[in-house]
Motif scaffolding. Structure first.
Motif, PDB file in Angstrom:
ATOM      1  N   ARG A  39      -7.185  -7.987   3.194  1.00  0.00           N
ATOM      2  CA  ARG A  39      -8.321  -7.501   2.418  1.00  0.00           C
ATOM      3  C   ARG A  39      -9.461  -8.524   2.374  1.00  0.00           C
ATOM      4  O   ARG A  39      -9.232  -9.729   2.431  1.00  0.00           O
ATOM      5  CB  ARG A  39      -7.878  -7.161   0.989  1.00  0.00           C
ATOM      6  CG  ARG A  39      -6.953  -5.952   0.948  1.00  0.00           C
ATOM      7  CD  ARG A  39      -6.617  -5.526  -0.464  1.00  0.00           C
ATOM      8  NE  ARG A  39      -5.825  -4.299  -0.460  1.00  0.00           N
ATOM      9  CZ  ARG A  39      -6.324  -3.077  -0.420  1.00  0.00           C
ATOM     10  NH1 ARG A  39      -7.641  -2.909  -0.388  1.00  0.00           N
ATOM     11  NH2 ARG A  39      -5.543  -2.017  -0.410  1.00  0.00           N
ATOM     12  N   ASN A 315     -15.817  -5.691   0.270  1.00  0.00           N
ATOM     13  CA  ASN A 315     -14.585  -4.981   0.605  1.00  0.00           C
ATOM     14  C   ASN A 315     -14.546  -4.371   1.998  1.00  0.00           C
ATOM     15  O   ASN A 315     -14.123  -3.231   2.196  1.00  0.00           O
ATOM     16  CB  ASN A 315     -14.316  -3.914  -0.448  1.00  0.00           C
ATOM     17  CG  ASN A 315     -14.031  -4.524  -1.800  1.00  0.00           C
ATOM     18  OD1 ASN A 315     -13.263  -5.471  -1.901  1.00  0.00           O
ATOM     19  ND2 ASN A 315     -14.693  -4.021  -2.829  1.00  0.00           N
ATOM     20  N   HIS A 317     -12.319  -4.631   4.932  1.00  0.00           N
ATOM     21  CA  HIS A 317     -10.951  -5.122   5.105  1.00  0.00           C
ATOM     22  C   HIS A 317     -10.556  -5.093   6.578  1.00  0.00           C
ATOM     23  O   HIS A 317     -10.956  -4.195   7.337  1.00  0.00           O
ATOM     24  CB  HIS A 317      -9.961  -4.259   4.321  1.00  0.00           C
ATOM     25  CG  HIS A 317     -10.291  -4.106   2.875  1.00  0.00           C
ATOM     26  ND1 HIS A 317     -10.726  -5.149   2.093  1.00  0.00           N
ATOM     27  CD2 HIS A 317     -10.251  -3.002   2.062  1.00  0.00           C
ATOM     28  CE1 HIS A 317     -10.923  -4.713   0.854  1.00  0.00           C
ATOM     29  NE2 HIS A 317     -10.653  -3.411   0.815  1.00  0.00           N
TER      30      HIS A 317
END
Length: 347
Positions: A39, A315, A317
């Motif tokens: 992540r 975010n 990932h």
């Protein structure tokens, strides 16, 4: 005495039989491959080296350092310790945004190509080369070897390297004076880690509708040589849900410095999939799993709505998935796999 000896023999035999099972229990089950693999790590590169280890590097949300991980399995990268091998200085050159590092082994030495801005102009992005003083990339000392020398002192990023028919090449994204795009893709043989061996070839300019959404972008090149052809993927458009992957294809025996041998796919080869919960897939690399199967490595978000500049949404990932091929041997990347266990590719 005979009964005691018999009991000891039986106990010893049972212990011997149990040892492999006990050792397996102590090692634990093999970690499954699950998406997202890592992540908040964008622009991922996973390299499987001849030492049998997987090496991982990527952009971090703070854009302030270069990190590496190492694991004996692809899935093991998810929990492998992360080492900071270089941090940007407090001011001056390379004190701006640090983007998209790539780890490469060239002439028996380790190098990292990385894009960096300046302290007073964070978006004055240029490509620099870091070098390691030893073979252990996690524990060696990394230092700045120099700036990559290209024909123009302009926005330069996303540099990758590969060997084709005995020649090492560099492929990268750059703004070319006189062309109204954010970045195009270029190719040249490499003379030294920081210098080119010939005038670069412009491989592609973003002109198609799916390449110019938000920004006119061709960046993040990655090479997959398979089935008598070279498949060069790249990323296009803004770094939100419109981000997507394109592909150039050339014959393996062609003169790859001739831009006319590269054929651009008319449509993107990977795009956002709301059904799978994967948004803005791109900036990929390629590796193989432990069985030698081709794997796509890329980043994406698992939601669409972003507040503010997507570059500062943390975010993106790292994701992986097996690569399928059609009957002609052309790689198929769609659809992106959703969150959860990564299955096997089917032809």
């Amino acid at each position: 005495m005979a009964n005691l000896s018999r009991r000891l023999f039986i106990a010893g035999t049972a212990a011997t039989v149990a040892l492999p099972a006990l050792a397996q229990k102590q090692r634990g089950p093999r970690r499954p491959l699950v998406n997202p693999l890592i992540r908040q790590r964008a622009d991922p590169l996973i390299l499987r080296h001849e030492d049998g280890h997987y090496y991982f590097t990527a952009s971090v949300p703070e854009y302030d350092r270069v990190i590496l991980r190492r694991a004996s399995t692809l899935a093991g990268l998810a929990t492998a310790p992360e080492v900071v091998v270089w941090r940007r200085p407090a001011s001056g050159r390379m004190a701006g945004y640090i983007w998209a590092p790539e780890l490469h082994r060239i002439d028996e030495r380790w190098y990292i190509y990385v894009a960096a801005g300046d302290g007073d102009q964070k978006f004055r992005i240029r490509t620099y080369v870091l070098s390691c003083d030893g073979d252990d990339v996690l524990n060696g000392t990394w230092s700045v070897l120099g700036q990559l020398q290209t024909p123009w002192d302009t926005f330069t990023l996303d540099t990758t390297s590969f060997v084709h028919r005995g020649t090492r090449y560099l492929c990268w994204a750059q703004t070319e004076p006189g062309i109204a795009t954010n970045s195009n893709l270029y190719l040249a043989p490499l003379a030294t880690p920081t210098t080119l061996g010939a005038k670069p070839t412009r491989l592609t300019v973003p002109t198609l509708p799916w390449e110019i959404q938000g920004y006119k972008v061709a960046e993040g090149p990655a090479l997959l040589p398979r089935n008598g052809r070279l498949f060069l993927t790249y990323s296009a458009s803004a770094t939100d849900a419109r981000y997507c992957m394109g592909m150039l294809t050339a014959r393996d025996d062609a003169d790859i410095m001739d831009p006319t041998v590269w054929v651009k796919s008319p449509t993107p080869v990977m795009t956002t999939s709301p059904e799978q919960g994967v948004f803005g897939p791109g900036h990929n690399s390629f590796t193989v799993d432990e069985k030698g199967r081709d794997m796509l490595v890329y980043h994406a978000r698992d939601y669409e709505k972003i507040d503010g500049n997507p570059l500062f949404d943390p975010n993106r990932h790292t994701r992986v998935q097996p690569i399928r091929y059609d009957v002609e041997g052309v790689p198929l990347f769609m659809p992106p796999l959703g969150n959860g266990p990564v299955g096997r590719a089917r032809r």
